[in-house]
Design an enzyme around this catalytic site. Structure first.
Site, PDB file in Angstrom:
ATOM      1  CG  ASP A 106      -1.815  -1.173   1.296  1.00 40.33           C
ATOM      2  OD1 ASP A 106      -2.140  -1.718   0.219  1.00 40.33           O
ATOM      3  OD2 ASP A 106      -2.187  -1.563   2.416  1.00 40.33           O
TER       4      ASP A 106
HETATM    5  N1  URA Z   1      -1.105  -6.009   3.942  1.00 38.96           N
HETATM    6  C1  URA Z   1      -1.665  -4.779   3.908  1.00 38.96           C
HETATM    7  O1  URA Z   1      -2.711  -4.548   4.464  1.00 38.96           O
HETATM    8  N2  URA Z   1      -0.993  -3.823   3.236  1.00 38.96           N
HETATM    9  C2  URA Z   1       0.191  -4.022   2.624  1.00 38.96           C
HETATM   10  O2  URA Z   1       0.759  -3.085   2.048  1.00 38.96           O
HETATM   11  C3  URA Z   1       0.746  -5.300   2.675  1.00 38.96           C
HETATM   12  C4  URA Z   1       0.080  -6.291   3.347  1.00 38.96           C
END
Ligand code: URA
Length: 237
Positions: A106
């Site tokens: 993310d």
């Molecule tokens: N899980 C999440 O919620 N976000 C990420 O970036 C990676 C794993």
């Protein structure tokens, strides 16, 4: 031995279009072992090849495998919309050779991101059948409780998943800090699992993929490095 024409070699390494690479060669900007190469048609053995372009050494690599310590506020998508893309953290050459993130983090998640221009490698690493453990440090909005850990280990049901998803391991590292190991890579998985278990993820960092840790690579935030075969071998399930 694998022989290729010099213009193709330069293009494959991300120095630009074939036309631009030919111009570089004809302008005398490319050398091998200190000798200027001014014919773009000459064929060169790519084994152990080190080019000198504008005086800078460049080791030929058929494909590149990169680890980046991703900072927050960078997007992994190909067409970033709200934040700069992670490719802006690498030299422009890697965009030219179509380097892409292996999976996604993310925009606000920090830590280890693999990148490559090797399509089959990207595909294999991102496959749901490949159970490579990924280690995350998750800061939580509410204090960590034994019940939270129990739920994450037993499995929590997410809306669009057919079956509950469980953490491979889950260890409390602070009042509001968990270390979670997952072997799947579902969309927003850590955040959604914490929300489904009644807490909220306030910050997320990935410290390792398989046996490859950010610490062993010594990468500060925003830094990247090439991965060599011994390090790639640590990415197996
Ligand atoms: N899980 C999440 O919620 N976000 C990420 O970036 C990676 C794993």
């Amino acid at each position: 031995m694998s022989k290729l024409s010099l213009d193709r070699i330069l293009q494959s390494q991300g120095f630009g279009t074939r036309k631009y690479c030919r111009a570089l060669i004809e302008d005398g900007d490319v050398a091998i072992n200190g000798e200027i190469q001014d014919s773009y048609k000459s064929t060169v053995d790519t084994d152990n090849l080190v080019l000198e372009v504008f005086g800078d050494e460049w080791k030929y690599r058929q494909h590149v495998y990169i680890a980046l310590n991703k900072p927050g506020n960078f997007e992994c998508s190909r067409k970033p919309s709200h934040h700069p893309g992670v490719l802006t953290l690498l030299p422009e050459q890697f965009t030219w050779r179509d380097v892409q993130p292996v999976g996604r983090l993310d925009h606000d998640t920090t830590g280890m991101l693999l990148m490559s221009d090797d399509g089959p490698f990207i595909h294999a690493q991102s496959s749901p059948k490949r159970h490579v453990p990924k280690i995350y440090q998750a800061a939580t909005a509410e204090p960590v409780t034994p019940e939270l850990i129990e739920q994450l280990l037993a499995g929590v049901q997410l809306h669009d998943e057919p079956a509950p998803l469980a953490a491979l391991s889950c260890v409390q590292r602070g009042d509001k800090l968990l270390e979670i190991v997952l072997e799947q890579g579902k969309y927003h998985q850590v955040k959604r699992m914490l929300a489904a278990a009644g807490n909220h993820c306030s910050a997320l960092h990935r410290s390792a993929i398989g046996g490859l840790t950010l610490e062993s690579l010594g990468l500060a935030e925003g830094e990247w490095c090439f991965l060599e075969q011994a390090q790639l071998d640590l990415l197996v399930p």
